[in-house]
Design a protein around this motif. Structure first.
Motif, PDB file in Angstrom:
ATOM      1  N   ALA A  43     -17.848  43.500  -7.293  1.00  0.00           N
ATOM      2  CA  ALA A  43     -17.539  44.286  -6.099  1.00  0.00           C
ATOM      3  C   ALA A  43     -16.922  43.486  -4.959  1.00  0.00           C
ATOM      4  N   GLY A  44     -16.839  42.181  -5.100  1.00  0.00           N
ATOM      5  CA  GLY A  44     -16.218  41.374  -4.055  1.00  0.00           C
ATOM      6  C   GLY A  44     -17.081  41.176  -2.819  1.00  0.00           C
ATOM      7  N   PHE A  45     -18.388  41.412  -2.938  1.00  0.00           N
ATOM      8  CA  PHE A  45     -19.318  41.130  -1.845  1.00  0.00           C
ATOM      9  C   PHE A  45     -20.681  40.813  -2.444  1.00  0.00           C
ATOM     10  N   CYS A  46     -21.529  40.183  -1.647  1.00  0.00           N
ATOM     11  CA  CYS A  46     -22.875  39.847  -2.103  1.00  0.00           C
ATOM     12  C   CYS A  46     -23.836  39.877  -0.915  1.00  0.00           C
ATOM     13  N   ARG A  47     -25.034  39.420  -1.143  1.00  0.00           N
ATOM     14  CA  ARG A  47     -26.037  39.391  -0.084  1.00  0.00           C
ATOM     15  C   ARG A  47     -25.570  38.542   1.097  1.00  0.00           C
ATOM     16  N   ASN A  48     -24.937  37.419   0.804  1.00  0.00           N
ATOM     17  CA  ASN A  48     -24.462  36.548   1.884  1.00  0.00           C
ATOM     18  C   ASN A  48     -23.386  37.240   2.707  1.00  0.00           C
ATOM     19  N   CYS A  49     -22.561  38.054   2.064  1.00  0.00           N
ATOM     20  CA  CYS A  49     -21.555  38.840   2.795  1.00  0.00           C
ATOM     21  C   CYS A  49     -22.245  39.807   3.739  1.00  0.00           C
ATOM     22  N   LEU A  50     -23.303  40.473   3.264  1.00  0.00           N
ATOM     23  CA  LEU A  50     -24.034  41.391   4.131  1.00  0.00           C
ATOM     24  C   LEU A  50     -24.577  40.656   5.349  1.00  0.00           C
ATOM     25  N   ALA A  51     -25.060  39.443   5.139  1.00  0.00           N
ATOM     26  CA  ALA A  51     -25.560  38.640   6.263  1.00  0.00           C
ATOM     27  C   ALA A  51     -24.427  38.342   7.245  1.00  0.00           C
ATOM     28  N   ASP A  52     -23.257  38.007   6.730  1.00  0.00           N
ATOM     29  CA  ASP A  52     -22.098  37.767   7.610  1.00  0.00           C
ATOM     30  C   ASP A  52     -21.717  39.047   8.348  1.00  0.00           C
ATOM     31  N   TRP A  53     -21.767  40.167   7.665  1.00  0.00           N
ATOM     32  CA  TRP A  53     -21.366  41.439   8.268  1.00  0.00           C
ATOM     33  C   TRP A  53     -22.306  41.853   9.387  1.00  0.00           C
ATOM     34  N   ILE A  54     -23.620  41.592   9.228  1.00  0.00           N
ATOM     35  CA  ILE A  54     -24.522  41.965  10.325  1.00  0.00           C
ATOM     36  C   ILE A  54     -24.282  41.067  11.534  1.00  0.00           C
ATOM     37  N   ARG A  55     -23.899  39.826  11.288  1.00  0.00           N
ATOM     38  CA  ARG A  55     -23.549  38.948  12.414  1.00  0.00           C
ATOM     39  C   ARG A  55     -22.273  39.451  13.088  1.00  0.00           C
ATOM     40  N   ASP A  56     -21.285  39.847  12.289  1.00  0.00           N
ATOM     41  CA  ASP A  56     -20.049  40.404  12.844  1.00  0.00           C
ATOM     42  C   ASP A  56     -20.325  41.666  13.664  1.00  0.00           C
ATOM     43  N   ALA A  57     -21.359  42.417  13.270  1.00  0.00           N
ATOM     44  CA  ALA A  57     -21.699  43.665  13.952  1.00  0.00           C
ATOM     45  C   ALA A  57     -22.549  43.447  15.204  1.00  0.00           C
ATOM     46  N   GLY A  58     -22.939  42.184  15.458  1.00  0.00           N
ATOM     47  CA  GLY A  58     -23.660  41.910  16.691  1.00  0.00           C
ATOM     48  C   GLY A  58     -25.054  41.329  16.536  1.00  0.00           C
ATOM     49  N   TYR A  59     -25.514  41.099  15.313  1.00  0.00           N
ATOM     50  CA  TYR A  59     -26.826  40.475  15.128  1.00  0.00           C
ATOM     51  C   TYR A  59     -26.819  39.116  15.820  1.00  0.00           C
ATOM     52  N   GLY A  60     -27.832  38.847  16.616  1.00  0.00           N
ATOM     53  CA  GLY A  60     -27.854  37.643  17.435  1.00  0.00           C
ATOM     54  C   GLY A  60     -28.301  36.375  16.739  1.00  0.00           C
ATOM     55  N   GLY A  61     -28.812  36.477  15.537  1.00  0.00           N
ATOM     56  CA  GLY A  61     -29.278  35.286  14.832  1.00  0.00           C
ATOM     57  C   GLY A  61     -28.136  34.479  14.260  1.00  0.00           C
ATOM     58  N   ASP A  62     -28.440  33.235  13.911  1.00  0.00           N
ATOM     59  CA  ASP A  62     -27.437  32.385  13.289  1.00  0.00           C
ATOM     60  C   ASP A  62     -27.301  32.743  11.802  1.00  0.00           C
ATOM     61  N   LYS A  63     -26.432  32.022  11.106  1.00  0.00           N
ATOM     62  CA  LYS A  63     -26.162  32.325   9.697  1.00  0.00           C
ATOM     63  C   LYS A  63     -27.435  32.249   8.850  1.00  0.00           C
ATOM     64  N   ALA A  64     -28.254  31.220   9.090  1.00  0.00           N
ATOM     65  CA  ALA A  64     -29.485  31.065   8.312  1.00  0.00           C
ATOM     66  C   ALA A  64     -30.443  32.231   8.565  1.00  0.00           C
ATOM     67  N   ALA A  65     -30.569  32.657   9.818  1.00  0.00           N
ATOM     68  CA  ALA A  65     -31.463  33.769  10.151  1.00  0.00           C
ATOM     69  C   ALA A  65     -30.951  35.073   9.541  1.00  0.00           C
ATOM     70  N   ALA A  66     -29.655  35.284   9.568  1.00  0.00           N
ATOM     71  CA  ALA A  66     -29.078  36.496   8.986  1.00  0.00           C
ATOM     72  C   ALA A  66     -29.306  36.523   7.481  1.00  0.00           C
ATOM     73  N   ARG A  67     -29.121  35.393   6.825  1.00  0.00           N
ATOM     74  CA  ARG A  67     -29.343  35.354   5.376  1.00  0.00           C
ATOM     75  C   ARG A  67     -30.808  35.551   5.040  1.00  0.00           C
ATOM     76  N   GLU A  68     -31.699  34.983   5.842  1.00  0.00           N
ATOM     77  CA  GLU A  68     -33.126  35.189   5.614  1.00  0.00           C
ATOM     78  C   GLU A  68     -33.483  36.665   5.769  1.00  0.00           C
ATOM     79  N   LEU A  69     -32.902  37.312   6.748  1.00  0.00           N
ATOM     80  CA  LEU A  69     -33.144  38.738   6.956  1.00  0.00           C
ATOM     81  C   LEU A  69     -32.712  39.548   5.728  1.00  0.00           C
ATOM     82  N   ILE A  70     -31.553  39.246   5.191  1.00  0.00           N
ATOM     83  CA  ILE A  70     -31.040  39.988   4.032  1.00  0.00           C
ATOM     84  C   ILE A  70     -31.800  39.621   2.758  1.00  0.00           C
ATOM     85  N   HIS A  71     -32.026  38.334   2.534  1.00  0.00           N
ATOM     86  CA  HIS A  71     -32.703  37.886   1.309  1.00  0.00           C
ATOM     87  C   HIS A  71     -34.198  38.185   1.326  1.00  0.00           C
TER      88      HIS A  71
END
Length: 102
Positions: A43-71
């Motif tokens: 599909a051309g996306f994964c869990r890490n992409c979702l973490a990047d997308w929530i950051r793009d949408a305004g999530y205030g956490g850093d990359k590690a926090a976003a990935r932890e949230l998704i994973h």
């Protein structure tokens, strides 16, 4: 649908979209057998992409926090307990799939 036409997805109420997103993330947390590399190849996306997308949408956490949230756990723990090494075939499928992304 033409590029100038409004996207009906934009009319989806935010609470409905948020609930569907949370359900998707919880589903992916449960289905850890679906490897990120396989999701990328299909599909051309994964869990890490979702973490990047929530950051793009305004999530205030850093990359590690976003990935932890998704994973549902720190990424290092995810990799150690859930991720298997990617094969050459999986990597090739991922590369071909990514070329289809907008």
């Amino acid at each position: 649908m033409t590029t100038n036409a409004p996207d009906p997805l934009d009319e989806l109420p935010d609470p409905v979209a948020a609930e569907a997103f949370r359900r998707l993330v919880r589903h992916l947390r449960h289905r850890h057998d679906a490897q990120n590399i396989e999701l990328m190849g299909l599909a051309g996306f994964c869990r890490n992409c979702l973490a990047d997308w929530i950051r793009d949408a305004g999530y205030g956490g850093d990359k590690a926090a976003a990935r932890e949230l998704i994973h549902g756990m720190p990424q290092d723990e995810w990799k150690a307990t859930r991720q298997s090494p990617a094969t050459e075939e999986q990597l090739a499928r991922m590369e071909a799939s990514l070329k289809k992304n907008p």
